[in-house]
Design a protein around this motif. Structure first.
Motif, mmCIF file in Angstrom:
data_model
loop_
_atom_site.group_PDB
_atom_site.id
_atom_site.type_symbol
_atom_site.label_atom_id
_atom_site.label_comp_id
_atom_site.label_asym_id
_atom_site.label_seq_id
_atom_site.Cartn_x
_atom_site.Cartn_y
_atom_site.Cartn_z
ATOM 1 N N ARG A 420 0.836 -1.212 0.000
ATOM 2 C CA ARG A 420 0.000 0.000 0.000
ATOM 3 C C ARG A 420 0.866 1.256 0.000
ATOM 4 N NH1 ARG A 420 -3.061 -2.983 3.857
ATOM 5 N NH2 ARG A 420 -2.003 -1.820 5.524
ATOM 6 N N ARG A 424 1.415 4.275 -4.092
ATOM 7 C CA ARG A 424 0.900 5.637 -4.197
ATOM 8 C C ARG A 424 1.358 6.335 -5.466
ATOM 9 N NH1 ARG A 424 2.293 7.268 2.078
ATOM 10 N NH2 ARG A 424 0.838 5.803 3.078
ATOM 11 N N ASP A 425 2.543 6.001 -5.946
ATOM 12 C CA ASP A 425 3.024 6.599 -7.186
ATOM 13 C C ASP A 425 3.841 5.564 -7.939
ATOM 14 O OD1 ASP A 425 6.113 7.180 -6.610
ATOM 15 O OD2 ASP A 425 4.970 7.712 -4.814
ATOM 16 N N THR A 452 -2.706 -2.092 -10.100
ATOM 17 C CA THR A 452 -2.317 -0.861 -9.406
ATOM 18 C C THR A 452 -1.617 0.096 -10.355
ATOM 19 O OG1 THR A 452 -2.055 -2.112 -7.344
ATOM 20 C CG2 THR A 452 -1.022 0.051 -7.455
ATOM 21 N N LEU A 456 -2.586 3.995 -11.627
ATOM 22 C CA LEU A 456 -1.689 5.153 -11.577
ATOM 23 C C LEU A 456 -1.544 5.801 -12.947
ATOM 24 C CD1 LEU A 456 1.097 3.691 -9.238
ATOM 25 C CD2 LEU A 456 -0.614 5.418 -8.655
ATOM 26 N N GLU A 459 -4.544 8.008 -13.554
ATOM 27 C CA GLU A 459 -4.548 9.248 -12.782
ATOM 28 C C GLU A 459 -3.892 10.393 -13.555
ATOM 29 O OE1 GLU A 459 -2.704 8.533 -9.074
ATOM 30 O OE2 GLU A 459 -4.294 7.226 -8.307
#
Length: 719
Positions: A420, A424-425, A452, A456, A459
């Motif tokens: 986790r 995030r990036d 995942t 990203l 985004e």
């Protein structure tokens, strides 16, 4: 208690003995009718050891497959007309096999002048009385008892050669009797099943590797124990580990007291040795059994450093030898009770990694997982340090700890937390994945990482770095085909909305399209064509449209398309929205290749060099106004050259243009000063001038060809 011994007497020679009623080699026996049985024992008699240089009787304890342990007494003799050296062998066989190996307690040979023939009466003997403590004191071994324990357990050490017990103070005629007494001590200390490995030869003058113990007056073998207190220690006595010392010292004390530890060890070790199938490292396994028993009786423990160093080896044995399972569990409980410092815990992890084998991998992996789980809850800094050590020493284990489901078929808490944190990036996700061993990552975990990464990408769809990092992640995880399908979906969406992108977005879209083209060369480069078409469309007479004109032009052209795309974006769930046309910069294309750039810049560099040389020369003769005029001419030439560069399809930044001209000019000007003759300098500049004219002609031809290609491409795009 009386023991019945059957007696078999052989005369052994390397030639046939005539007149023997019972056949080859046998002269008399307590059971002469069983010829097959006697033939088997005959093989033992043939290999019996004798004192070749004298008349010393030699006793030997050997194992037979037909009747267990027997005792052989051998003496040399002369037989036949040629007086050839032969041997007489008397074998004492306990009639009851369960009394083995008590055969060594049988008496030595009392040889008659004439050899026995025919039948021999069985011998009934009371078991002689020995007192272990008295024998040890008589041979001055009480003070050396821990050292002597190494000799006692030599038969379990796994050495390929026996140990030579050297008795320099014994007389030759008493060797057989004294060796029997010392062997009684050894057998009485060994667990019952181990005694069957403790064969011996009472006297020899050369090394005998076939038995565990052999006695001599002088040193014969490389591994020896001298009964004399004045002797120096042998090398093998100085190679004890901490566990060896704990066992020898502890067992020596327990054997003197014959306490609960001694009795429990004899019982437990005897039961283990009776059923064990893997005979490797028996001594070490017995030492662990003794340590476990001693700890249960309140004896001191080994240091945590020693336990952690030796524990992986015990886990390896347990994987094959389930009888030691309880010992490993007790040791593991002792380790888990200990309060580790940071350094001790790191050393423990390193020892587990070093001692891990393919067989013990699962057990050691679970133990490391347990340690990391505890540290993760207490100290995140120490957890990161331990994880770095594991990653450096064994990436397979590192990958398994973070990706495999070890405890309760679930991913560990620290594994979930790390995932986790790094999800995030894209850059963190790549750093997290790049140290994994792809083969150890389960398929489900690979799919989760890819999902995942796709999130990203969505985004920030026009971030070139994210696509580059995700490409590395997918290839590292061996998901090439899956990544190609993802790229195809992205490119399809980008191509559908190509008209709405500004320069930066279009550059990123072209990068993604080219990435797909690297995997699928047949891919149609729609985005790249759009970029080329847009470049030609915005140019007017060598000058670009201003921003206001471009905005109004593109706004009118794509207003209707933008409204349609907004509705389509909601349906597809992508990040593409209604994008209005933004200000288009003067230079829309990527920087061109280096070789054409150098060719284009060389004439300008030559002119720069000439101007620098003339300016320098003007200053030397005092005409600074001429030098200033030359500088102004150079500035004008550079501005004109930059305008020419801008009109080309491949553009270059101004700092590179100026830098290249200055470097080339400085090199040309500096080289001219190496020629002292003015005439030589003149020819130098003439030659460079001719070369420059040729290069410029080549440049003009290339520019003309490029212009023609651009016009054809523009016409094709218009159609």
């Amino acid at each position: 208690m009386k023991t019945e011994y059957l007696i078999h007497e052989y005369m052994w020679s390397n030639h046939c003995i005539s007149g023997n009623k019972l056949g080859w080699g046998i002269t008399a026996s307590s059971m002469p009718e069983d010829r097959a049985y006697l033939r088997e024992l005959e093989k033992l008699a043939q290999a019996a050891v004798i004192d070749k240089t004298g008349k010393t009787e030699v006793d030997e304890l050997v194992y037979s497959s037909v009747c267990g342990f027997v005792k052989m007494s051998s003496v040399p003799c002369e037989s036949g007309e040629d007086k050839r050296q032969n041997k007489r062998v008397r074998i004492y066989q306990p009639k009851a096999p369960e009394s083995n190996p008590a055969a060594y307690l049988a008496p030595g040979g009392e040889w008659a002048e004439e050899e026995s023939v025919g039948y021999l009466q069985p011998l009934f003997l009371e078991e002689p009385e020995f007192h272990r403590k008295d024998i040890l004191q008589e041979m001055n071994l009480m003070s050396r008892l821990p050292e002597f324990m190494q000799v006692v357990f030599w038969c379990l050490s796994g050495h390929s050669e026996g140990i030579n017990i050297v008795a320099p103070d014994w007389k030759e005629e008493e060797f057989a009797e004294k060796a029997k007494s010392l062997m009684y001590v050894i057998h009485s200390l060994l667990p019952q099943p181990a005694r069957e490995r403790a064969g011996y030869v009472s006297f020899t003058r050369e090394a005998i590797p076939s038995v565990s113990f052999y006695f001599s007056k002088k040193v014969c073998g490389t591994k020896y124990f001298n009964l004399s207190e004045k002797s120096e220690r042998n090398d093998w006595e100085n190679t004890q580990t901490a566990l060896d010392q704990y066992f020898y010292n502890g067992f020596a004390q327990a054997s003197q007291k014959e306490d609960e530890i001694y009795r429990d060890f004899q019982k437990t070790a005897g039961k283990y040795l009776k059923t064990v199938r893997d005979n490797g490292n028996l001594l070490k396994k017995v030492e662990w059994i003794f340590y476990d028993i001693a700890r249960k009786h309140g004896q001191g423990a080994l240091s945590i450093e020693i336990l952690s160093e030796n524990f992986p080896e015990l886990l390896y044995w347990v994987c094959k030898d389930k009888a030691l399972e309880y010992v490993a569990e007790d040791i593991l409980k002792e380790i888990r009770k200990y309060k580790f410092s940071s350094k001790e815990r790191q050393k423990y992890i390193e020892n587990l990694l070093t001692g891990m084998t393919g067989r013990s991998r699962e057990r050691i992996l679970k133990e490391i997982d347990r340690v990391l789980g505890e540290v993760f809850e207490e100290d995140k800094v120490e957890f990161a340090s331990l994880l770095a050590v594991i990653r450096e020493k064994n990436k397979d284990i590192y990958t398994s700890l973070l990706c495999e489901t070890l405890a309760n078929q679930k991913l560990s808490d620290y594994g979930k937390s790390l995932f986790r944190m790094n999800a995030r990036d894209m850059e963190s996700l790549y750093k997290y994945v790049k140290d994994f061993n792809e083969e150890k990552v389960p398929g489900e975990q690979k799919d989760e990482i890819l999902r995942t990464g796709i999130g990203l990408l969505n985004e920030e769809l026009f971030d070139k770095d994210r696509f580059e990092l995700f490409d590395k992640i997918a290839i590292h995880l061996n998901r090439r085909e899956q990544w190609i399908k993802i790229l195809q979906d992205f490119v399809k969406q980008l191509q559908e909305h190509a008209a709405l992108f500004n320069k930066k977005q279009l550059d990123t879209a072209c990068y993604v399209e080219e990435m797909l083209g690297g995997y699928r060369p047949e891919t149609r480069m729609v985005l790249r064509q759009e970029r080329g078409h847009r470049t030609h469309r915005i140019k007017k007479g060598g000058q670009s449209k201003d921003s206001g004109e471009e905005d109004s032009d593109m706004g009118r052209r794509y207003k209707k398309a933008a409204e349609t795309e907004e509705e389509k974006a909601r349906k597809t769930g992508t990040e593409i929205e209604n994008v209005e046309a933004e200000e288009v910069e003067d230079s829309l294309e990527e920087e061109g290749p280096a070789v054409p750039f150098l060719l284009m810049g060389f004439p300008q560099g030559f002119l720069t060099g000439c101007i620098m040389y003339l300016s320098h020369y003007s200053l030397m003769i005092g005409h600074w106004k001429i030098a200033l005029g030359m500088a102004g001419m150079w500035v004008l030439l550079m501005l004109n050259y930059q305008a020419v560069i801008i009109q080309r399809k491949a553009s270059y930044p101004l700092w590179k243009v100026v830098g290249l001209c200055l470097v080339e000019g400085w090199i040309i000007e500096a080289a001219a000063w190496f020629f002292r003759s003015q005439k030589v300098r003149l020819y130098y500049f003439i030659i460079l001038g001719v070369i420059t004219v040729c290069i410029q002609v080549v440049n003009l031809l290339r520019m003309k060809k490029e212009k023609s290609q651009m016009e054809e491409e523009s016409a094709h795009t218009g159609r």
